[in-house]
Design a protein around this motif. Structure first.
Motif, PDB file in Angstrom:
ATOM      1  N   GLY A 183       0.810  -1.201   0.000  1.00 49.70           N
ATOM      2  CA  GLY A 183       0.000   0.000   0.000  1.00 49.70           C
ATOM      3  C   GLY A 183       0.846   1.254   0.000  1.00 49.70           C
ATOM      4  N   PHE A 184       0.176   2.394  -0.053  1.00 48.29           N
ATOM      5  CA  PHE A 184       0.822   3.697   0.084  1.00 48.29           C
ATOM      6  C   PHE A 184       1.940   3.863  -0.958  1.00 48.29           C
ATOM      7  N   ALA A 185       1.556   3.705  -2.210  1.00 50.74           N
ATOM      8  CA  ALA A 185       2.529   3.659  -3.297  1.00 50.74           C
ATOM      9  C   ALA A 185       3.343   4.937  -3.429  1.00 50.74           C
ATOM     10  N   GLU A 186       2.776   6.074  -3.054  1.00 55.94           N
ATOM     11  CA  GLU A 186       3.485   7.337  -3.259  1.00 55.94           C
ATOM     12  C   GLU A 186       4.368   7.734  -2.079  1.00 55.94           C
ATOM     13  N   ALA A 187       4.297   6.977  -0.992  1.00 55.03           N
ATOM     14  CA  ALA A 187       5.140   7.307   0.163  1.00 55.03           C
ATOM     15  C   ALA A 187       6.601   7.048  -0.166  1.00 55.03           C
ATOM     16  N   ARG A 188       7.443   8.017   0.136  1.00 58.40           N
ATOM     17  CA  ARG A 188       8.868   7.885  -0.144  1.00 58.40           C
ATOM     18  C   ARG A 188       9.639   7.561   1.138  1.00 58.40           C
ATOM     19  N   SER A 189      10.702   6.823   0.978  1.00 64.31           N
ATOM     20  CA  SER A 189      11.556   6.498   2.113  1.00 64.31           C
ATOM     21  C   SER A 189      13.009   6.549   1.672  1.00 64.31           C
ATOM     22  N   ALA A 190      13.826   7.244   2.454  1.00 66.02           N
ATOM     23  CA  ALA A 190      15.266   7.328   2.181  1.00 66.02           C
ATOM     24  C   ALA A 190      15.970   6.186   2.902  1.00 66.02           C
TER      25      ALA A 190
END
Length: 273
Positions: free
Chosen positions: A148-155
């Protein structure tokens, strides 16, 4: 000096043991099951449980610096015996510690460390690249990732980069009292991670987006409680201040750029094929 590494068989502890040994340091590795530790030759492997307090006197004996973790046990719950850990370390002559944080908030162990007068450096990774291993089975069996939450970005950060920062802080000066937020060199969405996986592995991998309700249902089916699910949702919808921001901390501390996600995938390609 002898450096104690707790959580020595974990994703950060294992490369930290290897890096310290390669630099010529004496390393004592604390693990609950030494027989299965499979750590590099040269490490002094000792039995003990940071969470339960067992074996701590022997583990800290003769140690001047230690890498600690804020959580323990199979459920990764925050440690509640921080005062015991710190008092044992101080009596043994430990002067400097690095602490792998498990949450944004200050843990009982961190509070005890600050009260105990140790030189401390906190390591706060935003997300481990090794979390991607959760996709291994579906990639092998179906060539598909469902999240889910395809647009969430993570570094996301390479686990070994966390270890490298810990090694510098444990063996060098100028890091006491620092809380290092640690990221990789790029902030990626879920589909972007899948694209990198496909490019490195040389095959097509599909991304299927799940709804918020489908993700919550999955987490409940996996046995997570309300508190865990609330944390997962927060990370994906309202991440910590640096959650999706690329920071230069790794390069500033270690003198070399942080490793990329593509490099991590190359190192773990066999798991996905």
């Amino acid at each position: 000096m002898t450096i104690l590494v707790t959580g020595a068989t974990g994703n950060v502890g294992r490369p930290l043991v290897a890096e310290l040994l390669a630099a010529g340091h004496r390393v004592r590795a604390l693990t609950r099951n030494p027989a299965k530790a499979d750590l590099p030759a040269g490490a002094e492997v000792v039995a003990g449980d940071l969470a339960g307090g067992s074996g701590l006197e022997a583990a800290f004996e003769g140690v001047t610096a230690a890498h600690l973790i804020c959580f323990g046990g199979d459920d990764y719950a925050p440690l509640t015996n921080g005062e015991q850990i710190v008092s044992t370390a101080v009596r043994a002559g430990v002067r400097r510690v690095t602490v792998l944080k498990g949450d944004v908030d200050k843990s009982p162990l961190e509070a005890a460390i600050e009260a105990g007068g140790l030189e401390w450096t906190y390591l706060a990774p935003v997300e481990f690249m090794s979390n991607t291993l959760e996709w291994a089975a579906s990639i092998r069996e179906e060539g598909t990732v469902r999240e889910g939450f395809a647009e969430a970005r993570s570094a996301m950060i390479h686990d070994s980069d966390i270890a490298s920062v810990a090694a510098v802080a444990l063996t060098g000066d100028g890091h006491a009292g620092q809380e290092y937020w640690l990221t990789g060199p790029e902030a990626l969405t879920m589909p972007e991670r899948v694209r990198v996986l496909g490019e490195v592995l040389g095959r097509e991998i599909r991304f299927v987006e799940l709804s918020r309700d489908e993700m919550i249902a999955r987490w409940r089916a996996e046995g997570y409680g309300d508190g865990d699910i609330e944390f997962f949702l927060t990370v994906r919808t309202d991440p910590p201040i640096t959650g999706d921001l690329v920071l230069p901390t790794v390069e500033k501390v270690t003198g070399r750029p942080a490793r990329t996600f593509a490099q991590w995938v190359r190192e773990h390609a066999a798991v996905f094929n």
